[in-house]
Design an enzyme around this catalytic site. Structure first.
Site, short mmCIF file in Angstrom:
data_model
loop_
_atom_site.label_atom_id
_atom_site.label_comp_id
_atom_site.label_asym_id
_atom_site.label_seq_id
_atom_site.Cartn_x
_atom_site.Cartn_y
_atom_site.Cartn_z
N ASP A 79 0.78 -1.19 0.00
CA ASP A 79 0.55 -0.39 -0.17
C ASP A 79 0.69 0.91 -0.09
O ASP A 79 1.49 1.36 1.45
CB ASP A 79 -0.74 0.32 1.21
CG ASP A 79 -1.61 -1.48 1.47
OD1 ASP A 79 -1.66 -2.34 2.14
OD2 ASP A 79 -2.69 -1.43 1.15
N ASP A 227 -10.86 -4.86 -1.41
CA ASP A 227 -9.75 -4.53 -0.46
C ASP A 227 -10.20 -3.32 0.50
O ASP A 227 -11.08 -2.11 0.10
CB ASP A 227 -8.95 -3.56 -1.09
CG ASP A 227 -7.30 -3.51 -0.45
OD1 ASP A 227 -6.94 -3.05 -1.15
OD2 ASP A 227 -7.39 -3.36 1.14
C1 DX5 Z 1 -6.10 0.91 2.63
C2 DX5 Z 1 -5.72 -0.40 2.36
C3 DX5 Z 1 -6.20 -1.46 2.49
C4 DX5 Z 1 -6.26 -1.94 3.81
C5 DX5 Z 1 -6.90 -3.13 4.15
O1 DX5 Z 1 -6.41 1.80 2.46
O2 DX5 Z 1 -5.47 -0.14 0.84
O3 DX5 Z 1 -4.97 -2.85 1.93
O4 DX5 Z 1 -4.71 -2.28 4.31
O5 DX5 Z 1 -6.62 -3.13 5.26
P1 DX5 Z 1 -8.16 -4.00 6.38
O6 DX5 Z 1 -8.39 -5.22 5.61
O7 DX5 Z 1 -7.46 -3.94 7.56
O8 DX5 Z 1 -9.45 -3.36 6.24
#
Ligand code: DX5
Length: 282
Positions: A79, A227
């Site tokens: 990310d 996501d």
């Molecule tokens: C948020 C990211 C995601 C996040 C997902 O902007 O793009 O990939 O890390 O985390 P969870 O699964 O905890 O929502």
């Protein structure tokens, strides 16, 4: 992939495991379904569990990537946040390059960065996302950060990457309808980007269904990723899988498990069940 190619690659010192991992990025991700009662529109696609590194220990990110590979994850998502497109900052291409030294797993890079950063650094992100033998890595640009989206997706492909486009929750599916033929993946954000641990937004299910219908009706070989807030529950991964998604990004929902491989199994089984595909037929 025929046995001759496999034997040539094995001779070249690449393990079959990494061959299989990268072929999943090639353009035939239809699930090998034996017994099914299909819930999904069209033929279900191969379920893939892709951890986000956001909850990982940034002090030993490479080692954590190795743990995720050993847990059976299909690829890992980096990310990239610049404090501009999203109100958070993570890392740049050098961090991803270093992580390659620890694992053969396929990489996916989500660029949550401003247009200026995308324009200046896109090819560098494509390069560091590649596999150990130059296999294409997935590079995701946000439709909201690209005035010239069609051109940006073409640049990713031209630089040897696997193009993907992401939509924030408020962005209508129609914004990517005219570039579906350029991508290998569409990422439907199911939270507002910038942070892990947020709640899944259930109104995203209809957007997933709409994009899935376009893909099937136009006979395109495109995966749908989701996501944000994805957990081994019917309300999140189950709902998305039944709507047509097949690639599942999980951050807190996976790192919550002491045994990561147990988390990968539970997420996979829940998705297969929701697809109506026999559990184990991954
Ligand atoms: C948020 C990211 C995601 C996040 C997902 O902007 O793009 O990939 O890390 O985390 P969870 O699964 O905890 O929502």
């Amino acid at each position: 992939m025929n046995s001759l190619v496999k034997s040539i690659i094995v001779l070249g010192g690449v393990s079959l495991q990494s061959v299989n991992a990268f072929t999943s990025i090639s353009r035939s991700n239809v699930a090998d379904i034996s017994t099914t009662s299909l819930n999904v529109y069209g033929t279900p696609r191969k379920v893939q569990i892709i951890p986000s590194v956001l909850p990982a220990d940034f002090g030993k990110l490479g080692a954590d990537c190795k743990r995720l590979e050993e847990a059976g994850c299909d690829r890992v998502q980096f990310d990239v946040m610049d404090g501009n497109f999203v109100p958070n900052v993570t890392f740049g291409p050098e961090t991803i390059r270093w992580c390659r030294k620890y694992t053969n797993m396929p990489f996916e890079t989500q660029l949550m960065v401003s247009e200026k950063c995308t324009d200046a650094m896109l090819e560098e992100f494509v390069e560091v996302s590649k596999g150990p033998n130059g296999e294409p890595g997935v590079v995701i640009v946000h439709v909201e950060a690209c005035t010239h989206l069609h051109r940006a997706l073409g640049r990713i492909r031209a630089a040897g990457g696997s193009p993907s486009v992401a939509l924030n929750p408020h962005t209508p599916a129609e914004m990517i309808e005219n570039v579906l033929d350029l991508v290998d993946h569409v990422l439907v954000m199911t939270v507002n980007p910038g942070f892990g641990g947020q709640a899944y937004i259930p109104t995203m299910t209809e957007k997933i269904k709409k994009i899935r219908k376009w893909i099937v009706d136009r006979d395109l070989d495109v995966d749908i990723e989701v996501d944000g807030g994805i957990k081994a529950t019917q309300e999140t991964i189950g709902e998305c899988a039944a709507a047509g998604a097949n690639c599942f990004i999980a951050g807190s929902g996976l790192f919550a498990y002491d045994d990561l491989s147990e988390g990968v199994k539970e997420l996979t089984d829940m998705a297969l069940e929701a697809q109506g595909v026999a559990v184990g037929a991954k």
